[in-house]
Design an enzyme around this catalytic site. Structure first.
Site, PDB file in Angstrom:
ATOM      1  N   ASP A   8      61.937  29.185  38.914  1.00  9.95           N
ATOM      2  CA  ASP A   8      63.282  29.508  38.484  1.00  9.95           C
ATOM      3  C   ASP A   8      64.110  28.236  38.601  1.00  9.95           C
ATOM      4  O   ASP A   8      63.556  27.147  38.810  1.00  9.95           O
ATOM      5  CB  ASP A   8      63.862  30.669  39.307  1.00  9.95           C
ATOM      6  CG  ASP A   8      64.234  30.292  40.734  1.00  9.95           C
ATOM      7  OD1 ASP A   8      63.907  29.167  41.189  1.00  9.95           O
ATOM      8  OD2 ASP A   8      64.852  31.130  41.420  1.00  9.95           O
ATOM      9  N   CYS A  65      60.584  28.667  43.707  1.00  8.30           N
ATOM     10  CA  CYS A  65      61.980  29.070  43.590  1.00  8.30           C
ATOM     11  C   CYS A  65      62.700  28.399  44.752  1.00  8.30           C
ATOM     12  O   CYS A  65      62.118  27.534  45.410  1.00  8.30           O
ATOM     13  CB  CYS A  65      62.159  30.591  43.561  1.00  8.30           C
ATOM     14  SG  CYS A  65      61.844  31.490  45.092  1.00  8.30           S
ATOM     15  N   THR A  67      63.544  29.269  47.832  1.00  8.99           N
ATOM     16  CA  THR A  67      62.831  29.415  49.110  1.00  8.99           C
ATOM     17  C   THR A  67      61.347  29.649  48.922  1.00  8.99           C
ATOM     18  O   THR A  67      60.571  29.488  49.860  1.00  8.99           O
ATOM     19  CB  THR A  67      63.378  30.597  49.925  1.00  8.99           C
ATOM     20  OG1 THR A  67      63.172  31.794  49.166  1.00  8.99           O
ATOM     21  CG2 THR A  67      64.850  30.410  50.262  1.00  8.99           C
ATOM     22  N   GLY A  70      61.225  34.952  46.960  1.00 11.17           N
ATOM     23  CA  GLY A  70      61.377  35.922  45.869  1.00 11.17           C
ATOM     24  C   GLY A  70      60.295  35.811  44.815  1.00 11.17           C
ATOM     25  O   GLY A  70      59.721  36.811  44.380  1.00 11.17           O
ATOM     26  N   HIS A  98      40.480  31.401  53.852  1.00 14.18           N
ATOM     27  CA  HIS A  98      40.360  32.717  54.482  1.00 14.18           C
ATOM     28  C   HIS A  98      40.869  33.861  53.611  1.00 14.18           C
ATOM     29  O   HIS A  98      40.375  34.974  53.729  1.00 14.18           O
ATOM     30  CB  HIS A  98      41.119  32.741  55.810  1.00 14.18           C
ATOM     31  CG  HIS A  98      40.471  31.912  56.870  1.00 14.18           C
ATOM     32  ND1 HIS A  98      40.831  31.992  58.192  1.00 14.18           N
ATOM     33  CD2 HIS A  98      39.495  30.982  56.813  1.00 14.18           C
ATOM     34  CE1 HIS A  98      40.104  31.147  58.905  1.00 14.18           C
ATOM     35  NE2 HIS A  98      39.291  30.517  58.072  1.00 14.18           N
ATOM     36  N   ASN A  99      41.870  33.601  52.766  1.00 11.65           N
ATOM     37  CA  ASN A  99      42.501  34.680  52.007  1.00 11.65           C
ATOM     38  C   ASN A  99      42.236  34.614  50.511  1.00 11.65           C
ATOM     39  O   ASN A  99      42.668  35.485  49.773  1.00 11.65           O
ATOM     40  CB  ASN A  99      44.011  34.676  52.243  1.00 11.65           C
ATOM     41  CG  ASN A  99      44.365  34.636  53.709  1.00 11.65           C
ATOM     42  OD1 ASN A  99      44.966  33.670  54.168  1.00 11.65           O
ATOM     43  ND2 ASN A  99      43.972  35.644  54.471  1.00 11.65           N
ATOM     44  N   ARG A 132      32.872  36.743  56.515  1.00 10.54           N
ATOM     45  CA  ARG A 132      33.760  37.748  57.113  1.00 10.54           C
ATOM     46  C   ARG A 132      35.108  37.791  56.411  1.00 10.54           C
ATOM     47  O   ARG A 132      35.765  38.825  56.377  1.00 10.54           O
ATOM     48  CB  ARG A 132      33.940  37.492  58.604  1.00 10.54           C
ATOM     49  CG  ARG A 132      34.755  36.282  58.956  1.00 10.54           C
ATOM     50  CD  ARG A 132      34.834  36.083  60.482  1.00 10.54           C
ATOM     51  NE  ARG A 132      35.804  35.087  60.851  1.00 10.54           N
ATOM     52  CZ  ARG A 132      35.607  33.772  60.862  1.00 10.54           C
ATOM     53  NH1 ARG A 132      34.427  33.291  60.491  1.00 10.54           N
ATOM     54  NH2 ARG A 132      36.558  32.941  61.231  1.00 10.54           N
ATOM     55  N   HIS A 133      35.505  36.691  55.799  1.00 10.16           N
ATOM     56  CA  HIS A 133      36.780  36.646  55.080  1.00 10.16           C
ATOM     57  C   HIS A 133      36.723  37.464  53.794  1.00 10.16           C
ATOM     58  O   HIS A 133      37.713  38.066  53.396  1.00 10.16           O
ATOM     59  CB  HIS A 133      37.166  35.195  54.779  1.00 10.16           C
ATOM     60  CG  HIS A 133      37.181  34.339  55.999  1.00 10.16           C
ATOM     61  ND1 HIS A 133      38.051  34.538  57.047  1.00 10.16           N
ATOM     62  CD2 HIS A 133      36.399  33.301  56.359  1.00 10.16           C
ATOM     63  CE1 HIS A 133      37.825  33.640  57.986  1.00 10.16           C
ATOM     64  NE2 HIS A 133      36.814  32.886  57.595  1.00 10.16           N
TER      65      HIS A 133
END
Length: 149
Positions: A8, A65, A67, A70, A98-99, A132-133
């Site tokens: 943005d 954006c 921060t 959002g 991991h994610n 395991r992840h």
């Protein structure tokens, strides 16, 4: 690897720095906007980038954006998107390893361009470790499926 970029008005300048950084590294990208610092609504750009990643038009996405909050929330509403808001390179690496984060969010008013470059480079280089992840990421997907029936 092709990266979807979006921001943005609050993240526009950082996105432009990141575009130049990716160009200098020879990394292909698509800019989904915005094209200026004129006020716009971040959900539109979080969605455009997330959809491009979900649809396979791009391999990963980077969104900005003011921060990063959002726009990351918006991107995470798209099924299959795991957007991580990162302000340091350790979190960026962990979000991939991991994610299996497929979208990175940054705050244009939070991180400077040099730190952003370090975060982006770390995130792009890191790979999902599986094991395991993978079980845990699959559980996130199961939660998502429960609410998208």
């Amino acid at each position: 690897m092709k990266i979807a970029l979006g921001s943005d008005h609050g993240g526009y300048e950082l996105k432009e720095y990141i575009k130049e950084h990716l160009e200098n590294k020879g990394i292909d990208f698509v800019d989904y906007g915005t094209g200026s610092t004129e006020s716009v609504d971040y959900p539109e750009y979080g969605y455009k980038v997330a959809k491009a990643v979900k649809d396979g038009e791009c391999d990963r996405g980077i969104i900005c954006c003011g921060t990063g909050i959002g726009i990351s929330i918006s991107a995470n509403k798209v099924p299959g998107i795991r957007c991580a808001l990162c302000s340091d390179s350790y979190s960026a690496r962990m979000s991939r390893e991991h994610n299996n984060a497929n979208v990175l969010a940054l705050g244009g008013r939070v991180v400077g361009k040099d730190l952003a470059f370090e975060i982006v480079d770390t995130w792009l280089k890191a790979e999902f470790q599986g094991g395991r992840h993978e079980r845990r990421v699959n559980k996130i997907s199961d939660i998502e499926k429960e609410f998208t029936k």
